[in-house]
Design an enzyme around this catalytic site. Structure first.
Site, PDB file in Angstrom:
ATOM      1  CG  ASP A   7       5.537   3.800   4.272  1.00  0.00           C
ATOM      2  OD1 ASP A   7       6.333   4.429   4.276  1.00  0.00           O
ATOM      3  OD2 ASP A   7       4.936   4.189   5.493  1.00  0.00           O
ATOM      4  CD  GLU A  67       8.140   6.103   1.101  1.00  0.00           C
ATOM      5  OE1 GLU A  67       6.804   6.548   0.136  1.00  0.00           O
ATOM      6  OE2 GLU A  67       7.880   5.680   2.465  1.00  0.00           O
ATOM      7  CG  ASP A 140       2.158   3.950   9.426  1.00  0.00           C
ATOM      8  OD1 ASP A 140       3.158   4.805   9.223  1.00  0.00           O
ATOM      9  OD2 ASP A 140       1.504   4.016  10.505  1.00  0.00           O
TER      10      ASP A 140
END
Length: 162
Positions: A7, A67, A140
């Site tokens: 992430d 992502e 996160d």
């Protein structure tokens, strides 16, 4: 199969490594790469790449997933985030890993069941799905684990890149 989820963030990049065997998944390791704001962007990008290289050397995952950058109102923030994502993807590709990419809505839908879930819902479901008893912090990290779980659920699907 060891899957690394990433992430990307301009201040904190989360990573999460899971082992996926059939329908069984478990957390192997997770953490963050913290990027001091006082550093210039090129130095922060080096920190992301170097931090991920350390994780790759330590665990030798089989595949990775990141992502996608989501659309933001602040164009400058979106551009910085895209640079961080690029540094992360370069590190993963240099290691020879197949790298998949998923939209935030796809990740949320895969883990929570709907694409509009908030970060706390994602954290709670990641904990349940991976059997992690302690609170996963920061968000996160749970987001990175969610990316890895999404990939475990969708690997080999058209358009995943892996």
């Amino acid at each position: 199969m060891l899957i690394l989820g990433v992430d990307c963030g301009s201040r904190v990049t989360g990573y999460g490594l899971i082992e996926s065997i059939g329908r069984d998944t478990q957390a192997v390791d997770y953490g963050t790469i913290r990027l001091p704001e006082r550093l210039e962007l090129p130095e922060r990008l080096c920190m992301v790449a170097g931090g991920l290289r350390q994780v790759l050397e330590r665990f030798s995952p089989d595949e990775a997933a990141v992502e996608d950058v989501f659309t933001q109102k602040n164009v400058r923030s979106a551009l910085v985030l895209a640079h961080v994502r690029g540094a992360a993807m370069l590190s993963l590709a240099e290691a020879g890993l197949p790298v998949a990419s998923y939209s935030p809505a796809t990740v949320k839908s895969s883990v929570v069941g709907h694409g509009s879930a908030d970060k706390e819902q994602v954290r709670q479901m990641v904990s349940v799905l991976l059997g992690v008893r302690e609170t996963i912090n920061p968000l996160d990290v749970s987001d990175a684990l969610a990316v890895a779980l999404c990939h475990a659920n969708r690997r080999g699907a058209p358009g995943t890149g892996a």
